[in-house]
Scaffold this active site. Sequence first.
Site, mmCIF file in Angstrom:
data_model
loop_
_atom_site.group_PDB
_atom_site.id
_atom_site.type_symbol
_atom_site.label_atom_id
_atom_site.label_comp_id
_atom_site.label_asym_id
_atom_site.label_seq_id
_atom_site.Cartn_x
_atom_site.Cartn_y
_atom_site.Cartn_z
ATOM 1 N N CYS A 1 0.846 -1.206 0.000
ATOM 2 C CA CYS A 1 0.000 0.000 0.000
ATOM 3 C C CYS A 1 0.876 1.250 0.000
ATOM 4 O O CYS A 1 1.363 1.678 1.050
ATOM 5 C CB CYS A 1 -0.911 0.000 1.232
ATOM 6 S SG CYS A 1 -1.947 1.484 1.339
ATOM 7 N N CYS B 1 -0.308 4.281 1.968
ATOM 8 C CA CYS B 1 -0.136 4.129 3.420
ATOM 9 C C CYS B 1 1.319 4.346 3.822
ATOM 10 O O CYS B 1 1.604 5.054 4.780
ATOM 11 C CB CYS B 1 -0.518 2.721 3.883
ATOM 12 S SG CYS B 1 -2.128 2.149 3.391
ATOM 13 N N ASP B 2 2.222 3.709 3.110
ATOM 14 C CA ASP B 2 3.581 3.520 3.643
ATOM 15 C C ASP B 2 4.699 4.289 2.927
ATOM 16 O O ASP B 2 5.849 4.245 3.376
ATOM 17 C CB ASP B 2 3.932 2.019 3.621
ATOM 18 C CG ASP B 2 2.944 1.196 4.442
ATOM 19 O OD1 ASP B 2 2.377 1.749 5.391
ATOM 20 O OD2 ASP B 2 2.748 0.007 4.121
#
Lengths: 319, 78
Positions: free
Chosen positions: A146, A149-150
């Site tokens: 992701c 997200c990261d």
Amino acid sequence: MDFSIQKKQKDSGKKHFSAAVIGSGPAGLTAAIYLGRSKIETVVFEKIIPGGYVVNVEKIENYPGFVEGIPGEQLGKLYAQHAEKFGSEIKTEEVTKLNLNEMPFRIETSHGSYTSDSLILATGTSNRKLGVPGEEEFTHKGISFCATCDAPFFEGEDVIVVGAGNSGAQESLYISRFAKHITIVELVDHPTAEPILVDRLNENEKIKLLVSHSVVSFKGDKLLSNVDIKDINSGEVKNLKVKGAFIYAGEVPNNDLVKDTIKLDEKGFIVTDERLRTSIGGVFAAGDVRNTPLRQVATAVGDGAIAGHEAYRFLEEKK
Amino acid sequence: MTIKVYTSSSCPYCTRVKKFLKEHGIKFKEINISVYPRAAKELKEKTGQTGVPVILFGNHKIVGFDESKLRKILKIKK
């Protein structure tokens, strides 16, 4: 337009519904909108947050009507608000078991038991894992599925992205805001993303595309530090020093709930007819989890409309 | 004891963790790595994690949304 987080979802306390939808991506929530407008008591089960995979996408640019694109998270919230407006109940509960052998169908969730006279499976897909050494060991220790997200973890670092399809291309462009350099490793001899995205990859100085290569293994100590990749044509193995790897190498259907009960194709996608009926009467499938030639928000929405309408027809004919 | 929740702006599991804690009236401090990139570096060094959400509570560390672990550690009954 109000993009704020939706209010606390209502809970009617009902345990029986005329229609149950599993999954709240574009397909599931569109089905819920159509069912709600047909005055069918509908529940939607979602294990994470409404929107499905779409909430992971920074911006969706090919969904008609949003000329400048729309963040996936916002689109997911709008779908949920729309479904609730027409009376569908969205429950943040994970479906753990289905019994499709008896009518009404039985649905066990993380929070309780329910029954429903019809069912729409809209469980979507998950990112396919590569299955190479080091992948499990370094997941969340350098490897991510992701980017939205990261990616901030890799500020100023070198990373690889596996897969040059639409997801890999789009996420590479997002990661380029943080990472110093990105190598996209693609198995086939050309990127499979939309040409407009390929142009953007080529224009981005931080991104290098390496086609006809596969990942052999991920390596490191406590965190990922390097990766072996192989030239498919020559067989030569090279080592790249990278701190991060984002994997977008296709998808697998989320079929765990029905893999032993409903007819699937050879890749595990649910087989449907043109009315999105599955091999069990009263059970429909919509969106990415079914055997469809294209997995996009636009196609999922179309599927949701058909599945919602067909579930309504099924319930009417049963009366 | 303060509960720290490391999140990023477009992370569905982070939203789910926050929703769960709010539903159960549990106060927490959110640290968004998209807003504070330095926090991403700190988290990586402190926990060896490169993914969010990460929930830190005393000596406990939970990675991702794990309802049963959250219930156990925070003593939340079903």
